[in-house]
Design a protein around this motif. Structure first.
Motif, short mmCIF file in Angstrom:
data_model
loop_
_atom_site.label_atom_id
_atom_site.label_comp_id
_atom_site.label_asym_id
_atom_site.label_seq_id
_atom_site.Cartn_x
_atom_site.Cartn_y
_atom_site.Cartn_z
N SER A 152 2.95 4.09 2.88
CA SER A 152 3.32 5.43 3.30
C SER A 152 4.84 5.60 3.38
CB SER A 152 2.68 5.75 4.64
OG SER A 152 3.12 4.85 5.62
N LYS A 153 5.56 4.54 3.68
CA LYS A 153 7.01 4.58 3.72
C LYS A 153 7.56 4.11 2.38
CE LYS A 153 7.15 2.11 7.70
NZ LYS A 153 7.82 1.32 8.73
N SER A 154 8.79 4.52 2.08
CA SER A 154 9.41 4.05 0.85
C SER A 154 9.75 2.56 1.02
CB SER A 154 10.68 4.84 0.56
OG SER A 154 11.77 4.37 1.33
N ASP B 165 -0.08 -7.93 8.53
CA ASP B 165 -0.05 -6.69 7.76
C ASP B 165 1.38 -6.25 7.46
OD1 ASP B 165 -2.81 -6.64 7.75
OD2 ASP B 165 -2.96 -5.18 9.39
N ARG B 166 2.25 -6.40 8.44
CA ARG B 166 3.67 -6.06 8.25
C ARG B 166 4.29 -6.97 7.20
NH1 ARG B 166 7.80 -3.16 7.60
NH2 ARG B 166 9.58 -3.43 8.96
N PHE B 167 3.95 -8.25 7.23
CA PHE B 167 4.46 -9.20 6.24
C PHE B 167 4.04 -8.79 4.83
CE2 PHE B 167 3.86 -13.01 3.63
CZ PHE B 167 5.14 -13.54 3.66
N LYS B 168 2.79 -8.38 4.68
CA LYS B 168 2.29 -7.94 3.37
C LYS B 168 3.02 -6.69 2.90
CE LYS B 168 -2.32 -9.93 3.93
NZ LYS B 168 -3.74 -9.64 4.16
N GLU B 169 3.28 -5.78 3.82
CA GLU B 169 4.01 -4.55 3.50
C GLU B 169 5.44 -4.88 3.04
OE1 GLU B 169 4.67 -0.25 5.63
OE2 GLU B 169 4.87 -2.01 6.90
N ILE B 170 6.07 -5.81 3.73
CA ILE B 170 7.43 -6.23 3.40
C ILE B 170 7.45 -6.90 2.02
CG2 ILE B 170 9.24 -7.89 4.04
CD1 ILE B 170 8.31 -7.31 7.01
N ALA B 171 6.48 -7.77 1.76
CA ALA B 171 6.41 -8.46 0.47
C ALA B 171 6.20 -7.46 -0.68
CB ALA B 171 5.30 -9.50 0.48
#
Length: 70
Positions: free
Chosen positions: A2-4, A44-50
């Motif tokens: 959802s975020k860039s 989940d945050r780690f996956k988003e960052i990756a």
């Protein structure tokens, strides 16, 4: 996502590759599943960052993201 990718990594759209990589490494270390065992939010945050770094580490994808966000 959802975020860039830029928002996810906390960098500006004009950030250099070195700035992007530095932010990615810092965030990946902070949210890595090995550092936060059993923490689904951190995982989940780690996956988003990756995923964000994958997009921003590819020069062609960076161009597409910048055009799409304008």
């Amino acid at each position: 996502m959802s975020k860039s990718p830029y928002e996810v990594l906390g960098v500006t759209k004009g950030a250099s590759h070195d700035e992007i990589r530095k932010s990615y490494r810092s965030l990946a270390r902070k949210f890595h599943p090995d550092v936060n065992p059993g923490d689904r939010v951190a995982e989940d945050r780690f996956k988003e960052i990756a995923a964000a770094y994958e997009v921003l580490s590819d020069a062609e994808l960076i161009r597409v993201v910048r055009v799409a966000s304008e």
